[in-house]
Design a protein around this motif. Sequence first.
Motif, PDB file in Angstrom:
ATOM      1  N   LYS A   6     -12.428  -6.763  -2.686  1.00  0.00           N
ATOM      2  CA  LYS A   6     -12.227  -6.232  -1.244  1.00  0.00           C
ATOM      3  C   LYS A   6     -13.426  -6.702  -0.221  1.00  0.00           C
ATOM      4  O   LYS A   6     -14.257  -6.226  -0.820  1.00  0.00           O
ATOM      5  CB  LYS A   6     -12.309  -4.811  -0.933  1.00  0.00           C
ATOM      6  CG  LYS A   6     -11.999  -3.969  -0.315  1.00  0.00           C
ATOM      7  CD  LYS A   6     -11.705  -2.571   0.256  1.00  0.00           C
ATOM      8  CE  LYS A   6     -12.111  -1.989   1.715  1.00  0.00           C
ATOM      9  NZ  LYS A   6     -12.081  -0.356   1.800  1.00  0.00           N
TER      10      LYS A   6
ATOM     11  N   CYS B 193      -8.364   1.675  14.451  1.00  0.00           N
ATOM     12  CA  CYS B 193      -8.802   1.611  12.274  1.00  0.00           C
ATOM     13  C   CYS B 193      -9.437   3.560  12.513  1.00  0.00           C
ATOM     14  O   CYS B 193     -10.413   3.442  13.331  1.00  0.00           O
ATOM     15  CB  CYS B 193      -9.050   0.738  12.058  1.00  0.00           C
ATOM     16  SG  CYS B 193      -9.753   1.239  10.357  1.00  0.00           S
TER      17      CYS B 193
ATOM     18  N   PRO C 203      -0.106  -2.238   8.510  1.00  0.00           N
ATOM     19  CA  PRO C 203      -0.186  -1.461   7.286  1.00  0.00           C
ATOM     20  C   PRO C 203      -1.610  -1.424   7.388  1.00  0.00           C
ATOM     21  O   PRO C 203      -2.794  -0.677   6.375  1.00  0.00           O
ATOM     22  CB  PRO C 203       0.754  -1.857   6.545  1.00  0.00           C
ATOM     23  CG  PRO C 203       0.400  -3.407   7.407  1.00  0.00           C
ATOM     24  CD  PRO C 203       0.757  -3.955   8.466  1.00  0.00           C
ATOM     25  N   ILE C 204      -2.550  -2.505   7.760  1.00  0.00           N
ATOM     26  CA  ILE C 204      -3.709  -2.723   7.065  1.00  0.00           C
ATOM     27  C   ILE C 204      -4.445  -3.112   7.995  1.00  0.00           C
ATOM     28  O   ILE C 204      -3.799  -4.145   8.894  1.00  0.00           O
ATOM     29  CB  ILE C 204      -4.110  -3.678   5.692  1.00  0.00           C
ATOM     30  CG1 ILE C 204      -2.990  -2.968   4.431  1.00  0.00           C
ATOM     31  CG2 ILE C 204      -5.070  -3.990   5.126  1.00  0.00           C
ATOM     32  CD1 ILE C 204      -2.799  -3.767   3.501  1.00  0.00           C
ATOM     33  N   CYS C 205      -5.895  -2.206   7.988  1.00  0.00           N
ATOM     34  CA  CYS C 205      -6.640  -3.255   8.766  1.00  0.00           C
ATOM     35  C   CYS C 205      -7.371  -4.813   8.457  1.00  0.00           C
ATOM     36  O   CYS C 205      -7.500  -4.614   7.527  1.00  0.00           O
ATOM     37  CB  CYS C 205      -7.837  -2.349   8.933  1.00  0.00           C
ATOM     38  SG  CYS C 205      -8.759  -2.742  10.300  1.00  0.00           S
TER      39      CYS C 205
ATOM     40  N   LYS D 186     -10.094  -4.000   5.748  1.00  0.00           N
ATOM     41  CA  LYS D 186      -9.175  -4.273   4.814  1.00  0.00           C
ATOM     42  C   LYS D 186      -8.516  -2.702   5.118  1.00  0.00           C
ATOM     43  O   LYS D 186      -8.309  -2.987   3.227  1.00  0.00           O
ATOM     44  CB  LYS D 186      -9.884  -5.116   3.422  1.00  0.00           C
ATOM     45  CG  LYS D 186      -9.645  -6.198   4.520  1.00  0.00           C
ATOM     46  CD  LYS D 186      -8.764  -7.282   4.389  1.00  0.00           C
ATOM     47  CE  LYS D 186      -9.000  -8.252   4.801  1.00  0.00           C
ATOM     48  NZ  LYS D 186      -7.665  -9.164   5.868  1.00  0.00           N
ATOM     49  N   ALA D 187      -8.901  -1.589   5.075  1.00  0.00           N
ATOM     50  CA  ALA D 187      -8.325  -0.184   5.032  1.00  0.00           C
ATOM     51  C   ALA D 187      -7.593  -0.026   5.524  1.00  0.00           C
ATOM     52  O   ALA D 187      -6.686  -0.558   6.097  1.00  0.00           O
ATOM     53  CB  ALA D 187      -9.366   0.524   5.688  1.00  0.00           C
ATOM     54  N   LYS D 188      -6.061   0.754   4.169  1.00  0.00           N
ATOM     55  CA  LYS D 188      -4.814   1.053   4.757  1.00  0.00           C
ATOM     56  C   LYS D 188      -4.787   1.815   5.803  1.00  0.00           C
ATOM     57  O   LYS D 188      -5.085   2.658   6.037  1.00  0.00           O
ATOM     58  CB  LYS D 188      -4.116   2.118   3.858  1.00  0.00           C
ATOM     59  CG  LYS D 188      -4.461   0.982   2.360  1.00  0.00           C
ATOM     60  CD  LYS D 188      -3.525   1.894   1.278  1.00  0.00           C
ATOM     61  CE  LYS D 188      -3.291   0.407   0.366  1.00  0.00           C
ATOM     62  NZ  LYS D 188      -2.374   2.148  -1.646  1.00  0.00           N
ATOM     63  N   SER D 189      -3.999   1.469   7.007  1.00  0.00           N
ATOM     64  CA  SER D 189      -3.959   2.244   8.503  1.00  0.00           C
ATOM     65  C   SER D 189      -3.472   2.993   8.250  1.00  0.00           C
ATOM     66  O   SER D 189      -1.487   3.175   7.133  1.00  0.00           O
ATOM     67  CB  SER D 189      -3.682   1.573   9.468  1.00  0.00           C
ATOM     68  OG  SER D 189      -3.441   1.734  10.457  1.00  0.00           O
ATOM     69  N   ARG D 190      -3.304   4.528   8.626  1.00  0.00           N
ATOM     70  CA  ARG D 190      -2.090   5.875   8.604  1.00  0.00           C
ATOM     71  C   ARG D 190      -2.419   5.710   9.972  1.00  0.00           C
ATOM     72  O   ARG D 190      -3.343   6.409  10.871  1.00  0.00           O
ATOM     73  CB  ARG D 190      -2.992   6.901   7.226  1.00  0.00           C
ATOM     74  CG  ARG D 190      -2.893   5.830   6.698  1.00  0.00           C
ATOM     75  CD  ARG D 190      -3.875   7.423   5.415  1.00  0.00           C
ATOM     76  NE  ARG D 190      -4.941   7.402   5.692  1.00  0.00           N
ATOM     77  CZ  ARG D 190      -5.960   8.387   5.093  1.00  0.00           C
ATOM     78  NH1 ARG D 190      -5.595   9.725   4.815  1.00  0.00           N
ATOM     79  NH2 ARG D 190      -7.685   8.689   5.820  1.00  0.00           N
TER      80      ARG D 190
END
Length: 225
Positions: free
Chosen positions: A162, A193, A205-207, A211-215
Motif C-alpha cells: 500500500k 475521503c 470505491p478507493i481513494c 488508497k483507502a476504501k471509500s464508504r
Amino acid sequence: MTAENEREIYHKLEAMKEIRNKTITLERLKRSILNEVRSGDQEGRCLAQYKREMELLQQEKMSHVEELRQIHADINAMETVIKQTEESMSRKLSNASRLHEDYRPLKTEVDLLRRQCLGLDRLPDLHEEEGSPITPDRFPPAAPRAGPAGAAAAFLAPAPRKPPPPPPAFRSALERDFLTVSLRQQPPPMKSCLSCHQQIHRNAPICPLCKAKSRSRNPKKPKKK
C-alpha cells in the motif's frame, strides 16, 4: 523518505508527464478532426446548392432554346465545379477519418491513465463537445485490439504494498497541469475521503490519494420484504 517511496513518487511523476504530453497531442488531433469535419460539411452544403443550380440550368435549357449554347457551357462548368467539390469533400472526410484513427486509441489510453492514476473522469467524446458537428455515428466503431491502452494497464498494475499518500505539493502540481484540460468538463459529483479528507469522486470505491476504501456516510438501507 524511503527509496521505495521515492520510486513510487517518481513513477507517478513520469505518468503525469506522459498523460500531459499525450493529452496535448490528443487536443491537437481533436482540433484537426473538428476543422476537417466542419470544412467537409460546408462542402456538402455547397454541393447541395450546386446540384440545385444544375437542376435549374437543365430546366432553363428546355425552355430557352435560343440560349442553348450558353447553357451548355454553364452546365459543363457546373459539372466541373461539382466534381471538384465532391473530390474535396471526400478528401476532407477521409482526412478526418484517418486522424480519428490516431485520436481514438490515444484518447482511450489517456482516459485509462486519468482513471487509474488520478481517479478522474474520462474526457468528453468528439460528439459530446459543445457545438461539435460530429454525430455519434460519424465514425465507425474501432475493432478490439491490444494497443497502448493494454501497455498502460500493465504499467499501472497495482503495487504489492500500500503506497503512502502523495505530498500536498505533488497534488497541487497535478491539479495545475490538468486544469486546462478539464475546463470544458462538467465538475463531477464529489465527496470527502473519510481517511485523508480530500475531495474524491462520489462513486470512487478507493481513494486515489491515500488508497483507502471509500464508504458512504449514508449507506442505503435494505428494503423490507
